[in-house]
Design an enzyme around this catalytic site. Structure first.
Site, PDB file in Angstrom:
ATOM      1  N   ASN A  13       0.848  -1.198   0.000  1.00 20.31           N
ATOM      2  CA  ASN A  13       0.000   0.000   0.000  1.00 20.31           C
ATOM      3  C   ASN A  13       0.888   1.255   0.000  1.00 20.31           C
ATOM      4  O   ASN A  13       1.561   1.569   0.988  1.00 20.31           O
ATOM      5  CB  ASN A  13      -0.892  -0.063   1.245  1.00 20.31           C
ATOM      6  CG  ASN A  13      -1.852   1.104   1.333  1.00 20.31           C
ATOM      7  OD1 ASN A  13      -1.567   2.192   0.834  1.00 20.31           O
ATOM      8  ND2 ASN A  13      -2.977   0.875   1.982  1.00 20.31           N
ATOM      9  N   LYS A  16       0.127   3.883   2.686  1.00 19.19           N
ATOM     10  CA  LYS A  16       0.641   3.504   4.015  1.00 19.19           C
ATOM     11  C   LYS A  16       2.133   3.801   4.089  1.00 19.19           C
ATOM     12  O   LYS A  16       2.626   4.275   5.098  1.00 19.19           O
ATOM     13  CB  LYS A  16       0.432   2.000   4.243  1.00 19.19           C
ATOM     14  CG  LYS A  16      -0.610   1.670   5.261  1.00 19.19           C
ATOM     15  CD  LYS A  16      -0.560   0.194   5.574  1.00 19.19           C
ATOM     16  CE  LYS A  16      -1.915  -0.293   6.001  1.00 19.19           C
ATOM     17  NZ  LYS A  16      -1.948  -1.745   6.254  1.00 19.19           N
ATOM     18  N   ASP A  77      -1.274  -4.203  10.258  1.00 21.08           N
ATOM     19  CA  ASP A  77      -2.580  -4.670   9.801  1.00 21.08           C
ATOM     20  C   ASP A  77      -3.620  -3.813  10.494  1.00 21.08           C
ATOM     21  O   ASP A  77      -3.555  -3.583  11.694  1.00 21.08           O
ATOM     22  CB  ASP A  77      -2.790  -6.162  10.093  1.00 21.08           C
ATOM     23  CG  ASP A  77      -3.859  -6.725   9.169  1.00 21.08           C
ATOM     24  OD1 ASP A  77      -3.692  -6.633   7.938  1.00 21.08           O
ATOM     25  OD2 ASP A  77      -4.875  -7.237   9.666  1.00 21.08           O
ATOM     26  N   GLY A 161      -8.369   4.735   2.197  1.00 18.41           N
ATOM     27  CA  GLY A 161      -9.274   3.814   2.882  1.00 18.41           C
ATOM     28  C   GLY A 161     -10.546   4.503   3.364  1.00 18.41           C
ATOM     29  O   GLY A 161     -11.238   5.179   2.599  1.00 18.41           O
ATOM     30  N   TYR A 162     -10.810   4.356   4.649  1.00 17.19           N
ATOM     31  CA  TYR A 162     -12.053   4.878   5.227  1.00 17.19           C
ATOM     32  C   TYR A 162     -11.927   6.331   5.697  1.00 17.19           C
ATOM     33  O   TYR A 162     -12.863   6.876   6.285  1.00 17.19           O
ATOM     34  CB  TYR A 162     -12.483   3.961   6.391  1.00 17.19           C
ATOM     35  CG  TYR A 162     -12.775   2.543   5.923  1.00 17.19           C
ATOM     36  CD1 TYR A 162     -14.035   2.180   5.469  1.00 17.19           C
ATOM     37  CD2 TYR A 162     -11.766   1.568   5.882  1.00 17.19           C
ATOM     38  CE1 TYR A 162     -14.295   0.896   5.001  1.00 17.19           C
ATOM     39  CE2 TYR A 162     -12.009   0.282   5.412  1.00 17.19           C
ATOM     40  CZ  TYR A 162     -13.273  -0.037   4.977  1.00 17.19           C
ATOM     41  OH  TYR A 162     -13.534  -1.307   4.504  1.00 17.19           O
ATOM     42  N   ASP A 163     -10.785   6.969   5.442  1.00 12.63           N
ATOM     43  CA  ASP A 163     -10.541   8.331   5.933  1.00 12.63           C
ATOM     44  C   ASP A 163     -11.670   9.330   5.600  1.00 12.63           C
ATOM     45  O   ASP A 163     -12.069  10.111   6.468  1.00 12.63           O
ATOM     46  CB  ASP A 163      -9.206   8.880   5.405  1.00 12.63           C
ATOM     47  CG  ASP A 163      -8.010   8.302   6.148  1.00 12.63           C
ATOM     48  OD1 ASP A 163      -8.217   7.670   7.206  1.00 12.63           O
ATOM     49  OD2 ASP A 163      -6.872   8.474   5.673  1.00 12.63           O
ATOM     50  N   HIS A 188      -4.446   6.255  14.759  1.00 17.07           N
ATOM     51  CA  HIS A 188      -4.222   4.927  15.353  1.00 17.07           C
ATOM     52  C   HIS A 188      -2.804   4.437  15.025  1.00 17.07           C
ATOM     53  O   HIS A 188      -2.135   3.842  15.849  1.00 17.07           O
ATOM     54  CB  HIS A 188      -5.278   3.951  14.822  1.00 17.07           C
ATOM     55  CG  HIS A 188      -5.441   3.977  13.333  1.00 17.07           C
ATOM     56  ND1 HIS A 188      -5.504   5.151  12.613  1.00 17.07           N
ATOM     57  CD2 HIS A 188      -5.517   2.991  12.414  1.00 17.07           C
ATOM     58  CE1 HIS A 188      -5.623   4.870  11.335  1.00 17.07           C
ATOM     59  NE2 HIS A 188      -5.642   3.572  11.185  1.00 17.07           N
ATOM     60  N   ARG A 189      -2.344   4.722  13.808  1.00 17.20           N
ATOM     61  CA  ARG A 189      -1.011   4.275  13.378  1.00 17.20           C
ATOM     62  C   ARG A 189       0.078   5.042  14.133  1.00 17.20           C
ATOM     63  O   ARG A 189       1.084   4.459  14.534  1.00 17.20           O
ATOM     64  CB  ARG A 189      -0.887   4.477  11.862  1.00 17.20           C
ATOM     65  CG  ARG A 189       0.259   3.746  11.226  1.00 17.20           C
ATOM     66  CD  ARG A 189       0.090   3.586   9.729  1.00 17.20           C
ATOM     67  NE  ARG A 189      -0.991   2.683   9.413  1.00 17.20           N
ATOM     68  CZ  ARG A 189      -2.135   3.028   8.845  1.00 17.20           C
ATOM     69  NH1 ARG A 189      -2.360   4.274   8.495  1.00 17.20           N
ATOM     70  NH2 ARG A 189      -3.078   2.142   8.623  1.00 17.20           N
TER      71      ARG A 189
HETATM   72  P1  IMP Z   1      -4.702  -3.430   5.572  1.00 19.12           P
HETATM   73  O1  IMP Z   1      -4.145  -3.305   6.926  1.00 19.12           O
HETATM   74  O2  IMP Z   1      -3.759  -2.895   4.539  1.00 19.12           O
HETATM   75  O3  IMP Z   1      -5.197  -4.818   5.287  1.00 19.12           O
HETATM   76  O4  IMP Z   1      -5.938  -2.439   5.483  1.00 19.12           O
HETATM   77  C1  IMP Z   1      -7.233  -2.796   5.945  1.00 19.12           C
HETATM   78  C2  IMP Z   1      -8.254  -1.819   5.449  1.00 19.12           C
HETATM   79  O5  IMP Z   1      -8.314  -0.706   6.329  1.00 19.12           O
HETATM   80  C3  IMP Z   1      -8.042  -1.255   4.052  1.00 19.12           C
HETATM   81  O6  IMP Z   1      -9.291  -1.142   3.425  1.00 19.12           O
HETATM   82  C4  IMP Z   1      -7.446   0.104   4.307  1.00 19.12           C
HETATM   83  O7  IMP Z   1      -7.754   0.999   3.273  1.00 19.12           O
HETATM   84  C5  IMP Z   1      -8.128   0.488   5.605  1.00 19.12           C
HETATM   85  N1  IMP Z   1      -7.258   1.364   6.376  1.00 19.12           N
HETATM   86  C6  IMP Z   1      -6.038   1.049   6.879  1.00 19.12           C
HETATM   87  N2  IMP Z   1      -5.509   2.114   7.501  1.00 19.12           N
HETATM   88  C7  IMP Z   1      -6.396   3.128   7.353  1.00 19.12           C
HETATM   89  C8  IMP Z   1      -6.369   4.486   7.767  1.00 19.12           C
HETATM   90  O8  IMP Z   1      -5.411   5.016   8.343  1.00 19.12           O
HETATM   91  N3  IMP Z   1      -7.464   5.207   7.470  1.00 19.12           N
HETATM   92  C9  IMP Z   1      -8.537   4.684   6.813  1.00 19.12           C
HETATM   93  N4  IMP Z   1      -8.590   3.426   6.386  1.00 19.12           N
HETATM   94  C10 IMP Z   1      -7.515   2.647   6.657  1.00 19.12           C
END
Ligand code: IMP
Length: 210
Positions: A13, A16, A77, A161-163, A188-189
């Site tokens: 990603n 990320k 994750d 993502g869900y931002d 959160h990150r």
């Molecule tokens: P993964 O950890 O890459 O598998 O992401 C899981 C899901 O959560 C994906 O659809 C990402 O787009 C979403 N996601 C992960 N981090 C964020 C964030 O910081 N903001 C919004 N969505 C997120």
């Protein structure tokens, strides 16, 4: 113990990667390298992500990247847990919606989430992140959570993502409306990374140029 400051990010990603790069810039000279640069088959990172917990998924990704690159590996994750959906989509947040032609996976996920919730007034949710760092045979892990609510329509063009549909507690804007700098102060990150950096210190691990 002094360890290479070159860390491979076990993720495909790009957003990320950019976010981590920005976050890590306040922790000294850590050189984050995308998985595609150090691993021959980075697509494998997607197929190992098949467990029921963030931790197991992050561990599988970090182990793969560490094994394939011989560099310390950081994996993340994440997911969104929605109260009105009993915590769904949670660990399944990435492949929540079925992919559609002409629409990105992120947009399909947001559309599905808003349509599942419809006008439900209970819109509380949380973004969750688990980090795993595999470094010189040591395994460190941490969690970060950002509480908030879901909007009824997407707002903003930042983040991923869900931002655009998530308003953090105490804020009036979605993460999609915030600058990267602002998101990185509260996310959160950011919380999980802060915790991980403290653990590195506790273990006496110093990241330094080779
Ligand atoms: P993964 O950890 O890459 O598998 O992401 C899981 C899901 O959560 C994906 O659809 C990402 O787009 C979403 N996601 C992960 N981090 C964020 C964030 O910081 N903001 C919004 N969505 C997120």
């Amino acid at each position: 113990m002094r360890v290479s400051n070159r860390i491979v990010l076990a993720s495909l990603n790009r957003e990320k990667f950019e976010e981590f790069n920005h976050l890590l810039s306040s922790y000294g000279s850590i050189e984050l390298v995308p998985a595609e640069k150090l691993i021959r088959n980075p697509e494998g990172l997607q197929s190992v992500e098949r467990y029921d917990t963030y931790f197991e998924n992050a561990l599988a990704k970090a182990r793969l990247a560490n094994h394939a690159s011989h560099y310390p590996a950081l994996a993340d994750d994440s997911g969104i847990e929605v109260d009105a959906l009993q915590g769904r989509p949670g660990v399944k947040s990435h492949r929540y919606a079925t992919p559609k032609p002409q629409i990105t996976q992120d947009q399909a996920n947001r559309d599905l989430l808003l349509s599942e919730l419809q006008s439900n007034e209970n819109r509380s949710a949380r973004l969750c992140c688990t980090l795993v760092l595999v470094i010189e045979g040591v395994l460190l892990h941490s969690n970060g959570i950002l509480e908030g609510t879901l909007t009824k329509a997407p707002k903003g063009i930042h983040g991923f993502g869900y931002d655009p549909i998530f308003v953090p507690q105490g804020e009036t804007q979605t993460l999609g409306e915030m600058t990267d700098e602002k998101k990185n102060l509260i996310s959160h990150r950011a919380k999980a990374l802060h915790e991980l950096m403290l653990q590195l210190k506790t273990h006496g691990i110093v990241l330094a140029k080779p």
